[in-house]
Design a protein around this motif. Structure first.
Motif, PDB file in Angstrom:
ATOM      1  N   SER A  84      42.855  37.253  44.138  1.00  0.00           N
ATOM      2  CA  SER A  84      43.979  38.126  44.462  1.00  0.00           C
ATOM      3  C   SER A  84      43.998  39.358  43.564  1.00  0.00           C
ATOM      4  O   SER A  84      44.254  40.478  44.031  1.00  0.00           O
ATOM      5  CB  SER A  84      45.291  37.351  44.331  1.00  0.00           C
ATOM      6  N   LEU A  85      43.710  39.155  42.300  1.00  0.00           N
ATOM      7  CA  LEU A  85      43.690  40.286  41.380  1.00  0.00           C
ATOM      8  C   LEU A  85      42.570  41.258  41.738  1.00  0.00           C
ATOM      9  O   LEU A  85      42.756  42.484  41.720  1.00  0.00           O
ATOM     10  CB  LEU A  85      43.526  39.783  39.942  1.00  0.00           C
ATOM     11  N   ALA A  86      41.408  40.721  42.090  1.00  0.00           N
ATOM     12  CA  ALA A  86      40.286  41.594  42.465  1.00  0.00           C
ATOM     13  C   ALA A  86      40.606  42.406  43.707  1.00  0.00           C
ATOM     14  O   ALA A  86      40.243  43.590  43.822  1.00  0.00           O
ATOM     15  CB  ALA A  86      39.029  40.747  42.684  1.00  0.00           C
ATOM     16  N   GLU A  87      41.320  41.784  44.653  1.00  0.00           N
ATOM     17  CA  GLU A  87      41.690  42.497  45.872  1.00  0.00           C
ATOM     18  C   GLU A  87      42.686  43.614  45.596  1.00  0.00           C
ATOM     19  O   GLU A  87      42.768  44.590  46.345  1.00  0.00           O
ATOM     20  CB  GLU A  87      42.288  41.516  46.885  1.00  0.00           C
ATOM     21  N   ALA A  88      43.432  43.481  44.502  1.00  0.00           N
ATOM     22  CA  ALA A  88      44.446  44.487  44.179  1.00  0.00           C
ATOM     23  C   ALA A  88      43.864  45.689  43.442  1.00  0.00           C
ATOM     24  O   ALA A  88      44.543  46.710  43.284  1.00  0.00           O
ATOM     25  CB  ALA A  88      45.545  43.848  43.328  1.00  0.00           C
ATOM     26  N   LEU A  89      42.626  45.590  42.970  1.00  0.00           N
ATOM     27  CA  LEU A  89      42.040  46.695  42.214  1.00  0.00           C
ATOM     28  C   LEU A  89      41.782  47.899  43.113  1.00  0.00           C
ATOM     29  O   LEU A  89      41.446  47.752  44.287  1.00  0.00           O
ATOM     30  CB  LEU A  89      40.732  46.243  41.562  1.00  0.00           C
ATOM     31  N   PRO A  90      41.899  49.110  42.581  1.00  0.00           N
ATOM     32  CA  PRO A  90      41.648  50.305  43.387  1.00  0.00           C
ATOM     33  C   PRO A  90      40.160  50.463  43.681  1.00  0.00           C
ATOM     34  O   PRO A  90      39.315  49.817  43.059  1.00  0.00           O
ATOM     35  CB  PRO A  90      42.164  51.436  42.491  1.00  0.00           C
ATOM     36  N   PRO A  91      39.813  51.311  44.631  1.00  0.00           N
ATOM     37  CA  PRO A  91      38.391  51.533  44.971  1.00  0.00           C
ATOM     38  C   PRO A  91      37.594  51.914  43.723  1.00  0.00           C
ATOM     39  O   PRO A  91      38.054  52.680  42.877  1.00  0.00           O
ATOM     40  CB  PRO A  91      38.446  52.682  45.983  1.00  0.00           C
ATOM     41  N   GLY A  92      36.385  51.369  43.649  1.00  0.00           N
ATOM     42  CA  GLY A  92      35.508  51.666  42.523  1.00  0.00           C
ATOM     43  C   GLY A  92      35.681  50.708  41.358  1.00  0.00           C
ATOM     44  O   GLY A  92      34.933  50.779  40.384  1.00  0.00           O
ATOM     45  N   TRP A  93      36.666  49.853  41.439  1.00  0.00           N
ATOM     46  CA  TRP A  93      36.904  48.875  40.368  1.00  0.00           C
ATOM     47  C   TRP A  93      36.521  47.481  40.868  1.00  0.00           C
ATOM     48  O   TRP A  93      36.632  47.161  42.049  1.00  0.00           O
ATOM     49  CB  TRP A  93      38.381  48.866  39.977  1.00  0.00           C
ATOM     50  N   HIS A  94      36.108  46.648  39.944  1.00  0.00           N
ATOM     51  CA  HIS A  94      35.890  45.245  40.273  1.00  0.00           C
ATOM     52  C   HIS A  94      36.079  44.414  39.003  1.00  0.00           C
ATOM     53  O   HIS A  94      36.014  44.922  37.886  1.00  0.00           O
ATOM     54  CB  HIS A  94      34.495  45.014  40.875  1.00  0.00           C
ATOM     55  N   SER A  95      36.353  43.122  39.238  1.00  0.00           N
ATOM     56  CA  SER A  95      36.527  42.219  38.097  1.00  0.00           C
ATOM     57  C   SER A  95      35.186  41.598  37.736  1.00  0.00           C
ATOM     58  O   SER A  95      34.294  41.468  38.578  1.00  0.00           O
ATOM     59  CB  SER A  95      37.533  41.115  38.438  1.00  0.00           C
ATOM     60  N   VAL A  96      35.056  41.228  36.478  1.00  0.00           N
ATOM     61  CA  VAL A  96      33.828  40.611  36.007  1.00  0.00           C
ATOM     62  C   VAL A  96      34.176  39.504  35.006  1.00  0.00           C
ATOM     63  O   VAL A  96      35.067  39.664  34.179  1.00  0.00           O
ATOM     64  CB  VAL A  96      32.891  41.658  35.364  1.00  0.00           C
ATOM     65  N   ARG A  97      33.516  38.379  35.151  1.00  0.00           N
ATOM     66  CA  ARG A  97      33.747  37.255  34.242  1.00  0.00           C
ATOM     67  C   ARG A  97      33.033  37.524  32.926  1.00  0.00           C
ATOM     68  O   ARG A  97      31.865  37.939  32.908  1.00  0.00           O
ATOM     69  CB  ARG A  97      33.223  35.954  34.844  1.00  0.00           C
ATOM     70  N   VAL A  98      33.734  37.266  31.823  1.00  0.00           N
ATOM     71  CA  VAL A  98      33.147  37.483  30.506  1.00  0.00           C
ATOM     72  C   VAL A  98      33.348  36.252  29.640  1.00  0.00           C
ATOM     73  O   VAL A  98      34.175  35.394  29.919  1.00  0.00           O
ATOM     74  CB  VAL A  98      33.758  38.721  29.805  1.00  0.00           C
ATOM     75  N   ASP A  99      32.596  36.211  28.589  1.00  0.00           N
ATOM     76  CA  ASP A  99      32.723  35.169  27.569  1.00  0.00           C
ATOM     77  C   ASP A  99      32.192  35.763  26.266  1.00  0.00           C
ATOM     78  O   ASP A  99      31.138  36.431  26.290  1.00  0.00           O
ATOM     79  CB  ASP A  99      31.906  33.929  27.971  1.00  0.00           C
ATOM     80  N   PRO A 100      32.877  35.668  25.157  1.00  0.00           N
ATOM     81  CA  PRO A 100      34.044  34.839  24.871  1.00  0.00           C
ATOM     82  C   PRO A 100      35.342  35.481  25.347  1.00  0.00           C
ATOM     83  O   PRO A 100      35.356  36.644  25.780  1.00  0.00           O
ATOM     84  CB  PRO A 100      34.022  34.755  23.347  1.00  0.00           C
ATOM     85  N   PRO A 101      36.451  34.728  25.235  1.00  0.00           N
ATOM     86  CA  PRO A 101      37.730  35.222  25.771  1.00  0.00           C
ATOM     87  C   PRO A 101      38.236  36.482  25.082  1.00  0.00           C
ATOM     88  O   PRO A 101      38.995  37.239  25.681  1.00  0.00           O
ATOM     89  CB  PRO A 101      38.686  34.036  25.535  1.00  0.00           C
ATOM     90  N   GLU A 102      37.804  36.720  23.842  1.00  0.00           N
ATOM     91  CA  GLU A 102      38.281  37.905  23.119  1.00  0.00           C
ATOM     92  C   GLU A 102      37.862  39.207  23.811  1.00  0.00           C
ATOM     93  O   GLU A 102      38.473  40.255  23.600  1.00  0.00           O
ATOM     94  CB  GLU A 102      37.756  37.901  21.684  1.00  0.00           C
ATOM     95  N   GLN A 103      36.812  39.165  24.641  1.00  0.00           N
ATOM     96  CA  GLN A 103      36.348  40.363  25.329  1.00  0.00           C
ATOM     97  C   GLN A 103      37.096  40.631  26.632  1.00  0.00           C
ATOM     98  O   GLN A 103      36.866  41.638  27.279  1.00  0.00           O
ATOM     99  CB  GLN A 103      34.852  40.231  25.636  1.00  0.00           C
ATOM    100  N   ALA A 104      37.995  39.708  27.007  1.00  0.00           N
ATOM    101  CA  ALA A 104      38.633  39.801  28.315  1.00  0.00           C
ATOM    102  C   ALA A 104      39.961  40.534  28.247  1.00  0.00           C
ATOM    103  O   ALA A 104      40.706  40.418  27.278  1.00  0.00           O
ATOM    104  CB  ALA A 104      38.840  38.404  28.886  1.00  0.00           C
TER     105      ALA A 104
END
Length: 574
Positions: A84-104
């Motif tokens: 749902s959050l990814a669908e809400a992003l504006p054009p040109g944006w996307h979500s990406v999974r990261v690790d460790p959590p401090e980078q998120a």
């Protein structure tokens, strides 16, 4: 999914997040690779891509971290949120999974205790023990002692006999316990363990309970009645929470608000009492005192507090006949006024499939049914014809339909109904199977109530066991039994309980301890699924009145039930 918040606000929030990330990138050297852990291939590819992009400018990515190893129910909510959050992003944006959590910029994780961050979903847990463990409940402090190893024997918590504690850790459907000597793959295997290990203790997700587990009361309360916040104080609630930078808080909350709300499990209880006669000595006491509810006054709160209350009524309610003068009569009747006691106790339905409901013939039966119907009490197991006697009582509880069937295994040869004459439904395995199948098409829960067995014995016959199992094979949810005047044990077949005798409840057999003993069976359901059950012993006094058993009486009764049950378990093949 439609998102109602403005793109301008989202871009502003994302811009703030990227600016913070850029400043952090410029002021901090890149972290050195850890020698202790190798990145996953996916993480490695992401880092390689980031290295290839170089310092060309801030990435149009929203970094998200999801805690690894989430239970299945939480994992699905985490996935729904991130999509749902990814669908809400504006054009040109996307979500990406990261690790460790401090980078998120956004983190989805489990949390214990009181709610702080935004909660997407929650799981609640209850402590469960063996049905053969006679400790009814514990305090939150004692639960902590059991789990951390400072309490090693149930005797320290009131067990009448030494019983070493055996912790069971669950890989799914419950908590993994660090000090556990045993591990179960799921609640079903945990339940089987508890049937053979009386000292077992596990902490199971409330929605995953099994009937072969006994829920321990906590701080004087049934934990199934407690809220998540109340359970959190004992460490028995877990939440899936979302955290993010201050710049993203509004957006996180708006996205979460548009997800479907978690459907919390609704439960209900059915209370069942054993044999009730309101005739003979019981009738004379009520008539003499002028209190037609006298037998139920000490136990009414225990029965009326259930969502549905059921019992076996072994007498006629009629004014067409004079009560017998013989103090030892075996023909049981009382006046219709005695329905006051059933109403006080909140009894919603009775089985009349027994060897005394037809003691005063068709007229006594008709008077009884008219009285019950006039006061909204359903019945089963008797009727003007065999077809009517076989018909289930259908009752609605919290949107779940319960079918109650009654069968007479004692007097059907002389009191049984026929094609065109009144009487009881006979304990005939073929009829029972057909009736259970038919009832399953009308109801969510099917409960046959059998009047059967040999009086004054601790164990059912092999024939009874086969009849009960055939009923479960046909689709019964569980099986109830009465008539022996003694408490008997229970067993499980295909995971479903069979209660062979609940003992006397309102009776005048004062001449032995066993005939003065009974139990209230309390069944806890979630929809059509039986979660768990408990037994609440009662002692009959003054020839007519059950009361809650004291501690010593309770132990004696539960030990008798346990002894009978363990004999059944030892010879079980289902």
């Amino acid at each position: 999914m439609s998102h109602q918040f403005s793109r301008r606000r989202l871009l502003g929030s994302l811009g703030g997040l990227l600016l913070a990330a850029c400043r952090s990138h410029q002021s901090s050297p890149p972290p050195a690779p850890s020698p202790e852990a190798s990145p996953t291939p996916a993480a490695g590819r992401r880092r390689s891509a980031q290295a290839r992009r170089g310092p060309a400018g801030p990435s149009r990515e929203l970094p998200i971290w999801i805690e690894p190893g989430l239970p299945a129910s939480f994992a699905s909510w985490a996935e729904a949120f991130t999509v749902s959050l990814a669908e809400a992003l504006p054009p040109g944006w996307h979500s990406v999974r990261v690790d460790p959590p401090e980078q998120a910029g956004v983190r989805v994780r489990r949390a214990r205790g009181s709610p702080g961050a935004l909660t997407l979903a929650e799981r609640t847990f209850v402590p469960v023990a063996s049905h053969w463990n006679l400790v009814r409940g514990i305090s939150s402090e004692a639960l902590g002692g059991l789990l951390n190893g400072t309490i090693l024997d149930w005797q320290a918590l009131g067990s009448p006999e030494p019983l070493p504690v055996e912790l069971v850790s669950l890989r799914s459907g419950g908590l993994q316990l660090a000090r556990a000597a045993h591990e179960a793959s799921d609640p079903q295997s945990c339940a089987q363990f508890l049937l053979t290990r009386p000292g077992g203790l596990a902490v199971v997700e409330r929605a995953e309970l099994e009937p072969a587990m006994r829920v321990l009361w906590l701080d004087g309360h049934d934990p199934l009645d407690l809220s998540a916040d109340e359970l959190a104080g004992a460490g028995l609630a877990e939440r899936l929470v979302v955290e993010g930078s201050d710049a993203l808080q509004d957006i996180i909350q708006e996205v979460a608000a548009q997800l479907p709300q978690q459907v919390l499990e609704l439960t209900f209880t059915i209370a069942v009492a054993g044999d009730i006669i309101l005739g003979r000595t019981v009738h004379r006491i009520m008539e003499r005192s002028g209190d037609w509810a006298a037998p139920f006054r000490s136990v009414a709160p225990l029965l009326a507090g259930a969502d549905l209350t059921v019992a076996d009524l072994e007498c006629a309610l009629t004014s067409s006949f004079a009560p017998p003068d013989d103090p030892f009569t075996m023909r049981f009747m009382t006046l219709p006024q005695a329905v006051e006691g059933l109403l006080l106790a909140g009894i919603d339905a009775v089985s009349l499939a027994n060897n005394h409901s037809m003691d005063f013939g068709a007229q006594g039966m008709r008077d009884t049914l008219a009285t019950l119907q006039a006061h909204g009490i359903a019945h089963c197991g008797i009727g003007e014809t065999l077809a009517e006697a076989r018909r289930p009582a259908l009752l609605d509880v919290a949107g779940t339909t319960i079918a109650l069937l009654g069968y007479d295994g004692i007097s059907a040869a002389w009191y049984g109904a026929g094609e065109d004459w009144p009487g009881t439904a006979p304990l005939d395995p073929e009829l029972i199977a057909a009736d259970v199948v038919a009832a399953a098409g009308l109801a969510d829960v099917v409960i046959p109530f059998f009047h059967w067995g040999i009086e004054y014995t601790l164990l059912p016959t092999e024939e009874q066991r086969q009849i009960a199992r055939a009923a479960i094979d046909a689709g019964a949810t569980l099986v109830l039994g009465s008539h022996p005047h003694w408490l008997q044990g229970f067993e499980f077949y295909r995971g479903k309980p069979i209660f062979y005798s609940l003992g006397n409840f309102v009776f005048d057999q004062e001449w032995s301890p066993e005939t003065k003993q009974g139990v209230i069976l309390r069944l806890r359901f979630s929809g059509a699924r039986l979660l768990t059950f408990s037994l609440e012993p009662v002692m009959i006094e003054d020839y007519h009145r059950p009361r809650p058993a004291d501690d010593l009486e309770r132990v004696v009764m539960l030990q008798r039930i346990r002894s009978s049950s363990l004999e059944l378990l030892a010879s079980a093949d289902g």
